[in-house]
Scaffold this motif. Structure first.
Motif, PDB file in Angstrom:
ATOM      1  N   LYS A  25      29.418 -23.204 -14.797  1.00 41.16           N
ATOM      2  CA  LYS A  25      28.679 -23.986 -13.811  1.00 41.16           C
ATOM      3  C   LYS A  25      28.451 -23.180 -12.534  1.00 41.16           C
ATOM      4  O   LYS A  25      27.363 -23.228 -11.948  1.00 41.16           O
ATOM      5  N   LYS A  26      29.472 -22.453 -12.083  1.00 37.80           N
ATOM      6  CA  LYS A  26      29.316 -21.625 -10.883  1.00 37.80           C
ATOM      7  C   LYS A  26      28.235 -20.572 -11.082  1.00 37.80           C
ATOM      8  O   LYS A  26      27.383 -20.367 -10.210  1.00 37.80           O
ATOM      9  N   ARG A  27      28.278 -19.906 -12.216  1.00 35.90           N
ATOM     10  CA  ARG A  27      27.275 -18.876 -12.505  1.00 35.90           C
ATOM     11  C   ARG A  27      25.879 -19.480 -12.530  1.00 35.90           C
ATOM     12  O   ARG A  27      24.924 -18.906 -11.982  1.00 35.90           O
ATOM     13  N   SER A  28      25.757 -20.629 -13.166  1.00 34.17           N
ATOM     14  CA  SER A  28      24.463 -21.299 -13.249  1.00 34.17           C
ATOM     15  C   SER A  28      23.967 -21.681 -11.857  1.00 34.17           C
ATOM     16  O   SER A  28      22.799 -21.472 -11.518  1.00 34.17           O
ATOM     17  N   PHE A  29      24.850 -22.236 -11.036  1.00 39.30           N
ATOM     18  CA  PHE A  29      24.484 -22.632  -9.678  1.00 39.30           C
ATOM     19  C   PHE A  29      23.990 -21.435  -8.873  1.00 39.30           C
ATOM     20  O   PHE A  29      22.929 -21.481  -8.251  1.00 39.30           O
ATOM     21  N   PHE A  30      24.768 -20.351  -8.879  1.00 41.37           N
ATOM     22  CA  PHE A  30      24.387 -19.190  -8.071  1.00 41.37           C
ATOM     23  C   PHE A  30      23.129 -18.511  -8.609  1.00 41.37           C
ATOM     24  O   PHE A  30      22.300 -18.039  -7.825  1.00 41.37           O
ATOM     25  N   ALA A  31      22.988 -18.474  -9.912  1.00 40.12           N
ATOM     26  CA  ALA A  31      21.766 -17.895 -10.483  1.00 40.12           C
ATOM     27  C   ALA A  31      20.552 -18.686 -10.026  1.00 40.12           C
ATOM     28  O   ALA A  31      19.525 -18.113  -9.632  1.00 40.12           O
ATOM     29  N   THR A  32      20.653 -20.016 -10.049  1.00 44.11           N
ATOM     30  CA  THR A  32      19.560 -20.869  -9.608  1.00 44.11           C
ATOM     31  C   THR A  32      19.266 -20.658  -8.122  1.00 44.11           C
ATOM     32  O   THR A  32      18.103 -20.534  -7.723  1.00 44.11           O
ATOM     33  N   GLN A  33      20.317 -20.603  -7.314  1.00 44.82           N
ATOM     34  CA  GLN A  33      20.139 -20.411  -5.874  1.00 44.82           C
ATOM     35  C   GLN A  33      19.494 -19.061  -5.567  1.00 44.82           C
ATOM     36  O   GLN A  33      18.586 -18.972  -4.742  1.00 44.82           O
ATOM     37  N   PHE A  34      19.973 -18.012  -6.221  1.00 44.00           N
ATOM     38  CA  PHE A  34      19.380 -16.693  -5.991  1.00 44.00           C
ATOM     39  C   PHE A  34      17.920 -16.664  -6.445  1.00 44.00           C
ATOM     40  O   PHE A  34      17.072 -16.069  -5.793  1.00 44.00           O
ATOM     41  N   TRP A  35      17.634 -17.315  -7.558  1.00 42.21           N
ATOM     42  CA  TRP A  35      16.262 -17.342  -8.045  1.00 42.21           C
ATOM     43  C   TRP A  35      15.358 -18.077  -7.039  1.00 42.21           C
ATOM     44  O   TRP A  35      14.263 -17.623  -6.733  1.00 42.21           O
ATOM     45  N   LYS A  36      15.844 -19.220  -6.481  1.00 40.91           N
ATOM     46  CA  LYS A  36      15.062 -19.985  -5.508  1.00 40.91           C
ATOM     47  C   LYS A  36      14.722 -19.140  -4.277  1.00 40.91           C
ATOM     48  O   LYS A  36      13.653 -19.280  -3.703  1.00 40.91           O
ATOM     49  N   HIS A  37      15.675 -18.300  -3.866  1.00 41.42           N
ATOM     50  CA  HIS A  37      15.502 -17.532  -2.631  1.00 41.42           C
ATOM     51  C   HIS A  37      15.015 -16.105  -2.877  1.00 41.42           C
ATOM     52  O   HIS A  37      14.847 -15.343  -1.928  1.00 41.42           O
ATOM     53  N   SER A  38      14.767 -15.749  -4.119  1.00 40.76           N
ATOM     54  CA  SER A  38      14.420 -14.356  -4.428  1.00 40.76           C
ATOM     55  C   SER A  38      12.995 -13.975  -4.055  1.00 40.76           C
ATOM     56  O   SER A  38      12.652 -12.799  -4.036  1.00 40.76           O
ATOM     57  N   PHE A  39      12.166 -14.966  -3.730  1.00 42.40           N
ATOM     58  CA  PHE A  39      10.765 -14.666  -3.426  1.00 42.40           C
ATOM     59  C   PHE A  39      10.559 -14.180  -1.990  1.00 42.40           C
ATOM     60  O   PHE A  39       9.510 -13.702  -1.639  1.00 42.40           O
ATOM     61  N   SER A  40      11.593 -14.336  -1.182  1.00 41.45           N
ATOM     62  CA  SER A  40      11.497 -13.907   0.213  1.00 41.45           C
ATOM     63  C   SER A  40      12.826 -13.292   0.620  1.00 41.45           C
ATOM     64  O   SER A  40      13.878 -13.937   0.501  1.00 41.45           O
ATOM     65  N   SER A  41      12.777 -12.053   1.096  1.00 45.27           N
ATOM     66  CA  SER A  41      14.042 -11.409   1.487  1.00 45.27           C
ATOM     67  C   SER A  41      14.674 -12.142   2.660  1.00 45.27           C
ATOM     68  O   SER A  41      15.905 -12.243   2.757  1.00 45.27           O
ATOM     69  N   LYS A  42      13.872 -12.678   3.569  1.00 40.13           N
ATOM     70  CA  LYS A  42      14.420 -13.437   4.701  1.00 40.13           C
ATOM     71  C   LYS A  42      15.171 -14.670   4.191  1.00 40.13           C
ATOM     72  O   LYS A  42      16.265 -14.981   4.651  1.00 40.13           O
TER      73      LYS A  42
END
Length: 179
Positions: A25-42
């Motif tokens: 679950k932790k891996r899934s959560f962080f993968a999702t969060q990183f994917w959401k924010h990966s389109f903008s470095s800021k």
């Protein structure tokens, strides 16, 4: 707590399954969060900073001395406890459900304990201690015979007075939450 080998193996198996699920679950959560924010470095840096709690500064109460800080914490927690207690319904004004009163013999006197009785109780129990304890369990076990007279006096004083007042000592380290 049956201490059977089968129960222990079942417990370990279930514990391992639970740990694996939590990790998944932790891996899934962080993968999702990183994917959401990966389109903008800021956006990604902002997420990482908030995740690592870098965006919050530690706010401590201002004071001139440690004593004043301790008194401020004490006052704060006393007020907080009072507010919580004030929210409870007054128990005297409510009607408690009736239940049968105990009608057996009253226990009004205790026989003082003996060194032998205390030693039997202590040695029949598994002795554990925290790394913060001033007297490690091993040292306690090795020196039990020397400690028993003092422990007996402490137990008997507690039983006769109905209190451990004066025998309690604690080391308290307050942890401050961020706002």
């Amino acid at each position: 707590k049956s201490s059977s080998v089968e129960d222990e193996e079942n417990f370990k198996s279930l514990r391992d399954q639970c740990t694996a699920l939590a990790l998944k679950k932790k891996r899934s959560f962080f993968a999702t969060q990183f994917w959401k924010h990966s389109f903008s470095s800021k956006s990604l840096f902002s997420f990482v900073d908030s995740f690592l709690d870098r965006d919050k500064s530690l706010v401590l109460p201002s004071s001139d001395s440690l004593k004043e800080t301790v008194e401020n914490f004490n006052t704060y927690f006393e007020e907080k406890i009072k507010k919580i207690r004030d929210k409870f319904v007054d128990l005297e004004s409510t009607q408690a459900p009736s239940r049968p009163c105990y009608s057996g013999a009253k226990l009004s006197e205790f026989s003082p304990t003996t060194i032998e009785e205390l030693e039997e109780i202590i040695t029949s129990c598994e002795i554990k201690s925290s790394s913060l304890d001033p007297l490690p369990a091993e040292l306690f076990k090795e020196n039990l015979s020397a400690l028993l007279p003092t422990l007996k006096d402490l137990v008997n004083a507690s039983i006769s007075s109905g209190s451990l007042e004066g025998a309690k000592l604690a080391h308290i380290t307050p942890l401050i939450k961020g706002e």
